[in-house]
Design an enzyme around this catalytic site. Structure first.
Site, PDB file in Angstrom:
ATOM      1  N   LYS A 177       0.800  -1.233   0.000  1.00  0.00           N
ATOM      2  CA  LYS A 177       0.000   0.000   0.000  1.00  0.00           C
ATOM      3  C   LYS A 177       0.835   1.287   0.000  1.00  0.00           C
ATOM      4  O   LYS A 177       0.395   2.307  -0.536  1.00  0.00           O
ATOM      5  CB  LYS A 177      -0.951   0.011   1.208  1.00  0.00           C
ATOM      6  CG  LYS A 177      -2.052  -1.026   1.115  1.00  0.00           C
ATOM      7  CD  LYS A 177      -3.074  -0.849   2.214  1.00  0.00           C
ATOM      8  CE  LYS A 177      -4.180  -1.881   2.084  1.00  0.00           C
ATOM      9  NZ  LYS A 177      -5.316  -1.617   2.960  1.00  0.00           N
ATOM     10  N   ASP A 204      -9.900   3.038   1.625  1.00  0.00           N
ATOM     11  CA  ASP A 204      -9.952   2.405   2.952  1.00  0.00           C
ATOM     12  C   ASP A 204     -10.563   3.340   3.996  1.00  0.00           C
ATOM     13  O   ASP A 204     -11.342   2.917   4.850  1.00  0.00           O
ATOM     14  CB  ASP A 204      -8.550   2.000   3.412  1.00  0.00           C
ATOM     15  CG  ASP A 204      -8.084   0.679   2.822  1.00  0.00           C
ATOM     16  OD1 ASP A 204      -8.949  -0.132   2.438  1.00  0.00           O
ATOM     17  OD2 ASP A 204      -6.867   0.463   2.739  1.00  0.00           O
TER      18      ASP A 204
END
Length: 274
Positions: A66, A102
């Protein structure tokens, strides 16, 4: 011809993202498939080049990529840049742009469970890419105080400088208290472990775990005795909803995606327990 989407990470075999995205593609009559691709850290640069070569239209990005993937993308969305982590990639005519959904998944998971984040004292366990999105969501939701505990204190200190939260040494976790505790590490994934002891968990009214296999982790099983729990599938679902909209411009079938995710999680749990 079918368009291709997928998730990259290591490990990635446990991911339930293919379940919800393939269902959404079918329900919306979109000619597309979504797969899971294991990509080790040393192969990430080559994998990103492969996305362009194969014209893969979109990607979900999970542990451990990420943060690292940012340097290989052509463009970064402003919010993803602020967070410092990307969980979604859109391929538009060979230009790869990174996003972060997210944080939206975090906010929505608390919202649908009727939990207010504003003015709350919140403890976050972990300081990785997922933790950054969680912290960003808490800041946007006007949390009163955010304490971050991580085994490597230096990583927590980096988040303190970036987000103006409070980094705490792991040894002080025994003194942690507040309204909400959020577990953002991979501890407990397909295992019966928890990074936080019961005595500490018992001090919080709400607990969230981003791990979703098992659905009710040891951390959440303990927390349930003392208050409300929010499992990791809820964050997964709502971040996935935002991904789908980014990729297609279409509103996905949220309730069907949710049902499919929980059914599959329960099926896998039974397999694990055999």
């Amino acid at each position: 011809m079918y368009e291709v989407y997928g998730i990259i990470g290591d490990p990635v075999s446990h991911s339930l993202s293919p379940i919800m995205h393939n269902l959404a593609f079918r329900e919306k009559n979109i000619r597309a498939v979504y797969g899971a691709f294991r990509v080790s850290a040393d192969q990430l640069a080559k994998a990103v080049e492969g996305i362009k070569a194969l014209n893969i239209k979109g990607l979900s990005v999970t542990i451990p990529h990420k943060e690292k993937i940012i340097e290989y993308l052509d463009e970064i969305d402003e919010i993803a840049y602020e967070i410092g982590a990307v969980n979604t990639v859109l391929n538009k005519e060979g230009i790869l742009k990174g996003y972060n959904t997210d944080w939206i998944g975090v906010i929505k998971a608390f919202e649908v469970n009727g939990v207010e984040l504003r003015d709350k004292k919140i403890v976050v366990i972990g300081a990785g890419g997922a933790s950054k999105a969680v912290i960003y969501a808490l800041i946007k939701s006007k949390a009163k105080k955010i304490h971050v505990y991580n085994r490597t204190f230096e990583k927590a200190k980096i988040l303190e400088e970036k987000f103006k939260i409070i980094a705490k040494p792991w040894e002080e976790l025994k003194n942690a208290e507040g309204d909400i505790i959020i577990q953002t590490t991979s501890v407990g994934l397909k295992s019966w472990e928890t990074p936080v002891e019961e005595e500490i968990i018992s001090r919080f009214k709400v607990a969230m775990d981003i791990v979703y296999l098992p659905l009710k982790t040891k951390f959440l099983s303990i927390a349930e005795r003392y208050g409300k729990i929010i499992d990791g599938l809820q964050m997964l679902l709502y971040q996935g909803v935002e991904q789908f909209k980014l990729w297609t411009g279409i509103e996905p079938p949220v309730e069907l995606m949710k049902k499919a995710l929980y059914e599959e999680a329960k099926r896998i749990e039974k397999e694990i327990l055999k």
